[in-house]
Design a protein around this motif. Structure first.
Motif, PDB file in Angstrom:
ATOM      1  N   PRO A  55      38.332  49.586  41.953  1.00 24.42           N
ATOM      2  CA  PRO A  55      38.146  48.917  40.851  1.00 24.42           C
ATOM      3  C   PRO A  55      40.507  48.661  40.891  1.00 24.42           C
ATOM      4  O   PRO A  55      41.012  49.269  40.881  1.00 24.42           O
ATOM      5  CB  PRO A  55      37.818  49.649  39.868  1.00 24.42           C
ATOM      6  N   GLY A  56      39.774  47.413  40.977  1.00 25.00           N
ATOM      7  CA  GLY A  56      41.401  46.495  39.792  1.00 25.00           C
ATOM      8  C   GLY A  56      41.296  45.955  39.417  1.00 25.00           C
ATOM      9  O   GLY A  56      40.741  44.800  38.563  1.00 25.00           O
ATOM     10  N   LYS A  57      42.749  45.680  38.775  1.00 23.16           N
ATOM     11  CA  LYS A  57      42.455  44.407  37.677  1.00 23.16           C
ATOM     12  C   LYS A  57      42.257  43.415  37.462  1.00 23.16           C
ATOM     13  O   LYS A  57      42.093  42.027  37.260  1.00 23.16           O
ATOM     14  CB  LYS A  57      43.230  44.605  36.487  1.00 23.16           C
ATOM     15  N   ASP A  58      43.145  42.684  39.267  1.00 24.31           N
ATOM     16  CA  ASP A  58      43.348  41.090  39.427  1.00 24.31           C
ATOM     17  C   ASP A  58      43.091  41.450  40.536  1.00 24.31           C
ATOM     18  O   ASP A  58      42.993  39.966  41.105  1.00 24.31           O
ATOM     19  CB  ASP A  58      45.049  41.369  39.685  1.00 24.31           C
ATOM     20  N   TRP A  59      42.315  42.163  41.278  1.00 30.10           N
ATOM     21  CA  TRP A  59      41.750  41.978  43.119  1.00 30.10           C
ATOM     22  C   TRP A  59      40.987  43.185  42.847  1.00 30.10           C
ATOM     23  O   TRP A  59      40.938  43.973  42.785  1.00 30.10           O
ATOM     24  CB  TRP A  59      43.147  42.543  43.851  1.00 30.10           C
ATOM     25  N   ARG A  60      39.623  42.772  43.672  1.00 29.18           N
ATOM     26  CA  ARG A  60      38.698  43.445  43.923  1.00 29.18           C
ATOM     27  C   ARG A  60      38.039  42.897  45.188  1.00 29.18           C
ATOM     28  O   ARG A  60      37.794  41.974  45.552  1.00 29.18           O
ATOM     29  CB  ARG A  60      37.683  43.439  43.593  1.00 29.18           C
TER      30      ARG A  60
END
Length: 112
Positions: free
Chosen positions: A32-37
């Motif tokens: 999980p990431g805020k700007d990239w998955r």
């Protein structure tokens, strides 16, 4: 050279990530990431980038998923919440079009 990934700019990262991970059942590679998955799509990856959050998405390429039985796969995915239309048949070729929650074009196909 081979395609490594398709980058899709999304407005709602959580909704898009849930679709590719939970509905289509793709393995998440990036965590999980805020700007990239990023998800393993079997030979290439689909990356979600939040850069399009405040903008309408530009015309995106159609992402084609190859499967042996388009009708069965459509039923399975639609039962999970996807929205794929009718299966079109032309001889041995079977196709089915749909869209993800962000409006990106998807297709199921038995063409290898």
């Amino acid at each position: 050279m081979r395609m490594g990934r398709i980058v899709l700019f999304v407005r709602d990262m959580e909704k898009a990530a849930a679709f590719y991970g939970d509905v289509l059942g793709l393995e998440e590679l990036s965590g999980p990431g805020k700007d990239w998955r990023e998800f393993d799509a079997g030979g290439s990856n689909i990356a979600l980038h939040s850069g399009g959050r405040d903008k309408a998405p530009p015309r995106m390429p159609k992402i084609v998923f190859v499967c042996d039985d388009v009708t069965a796969e459509r039923e399975t995915l639609n039962a999970r919440g996807a929205r794929f239309g009718k299966v079109k048949m032309a001889g041995d070729l079977h196709l089915c079009d749909g869209k993800d929650p962000e409006g990106h074009a998807l297709q199921l196909s038995n063409r290898r």
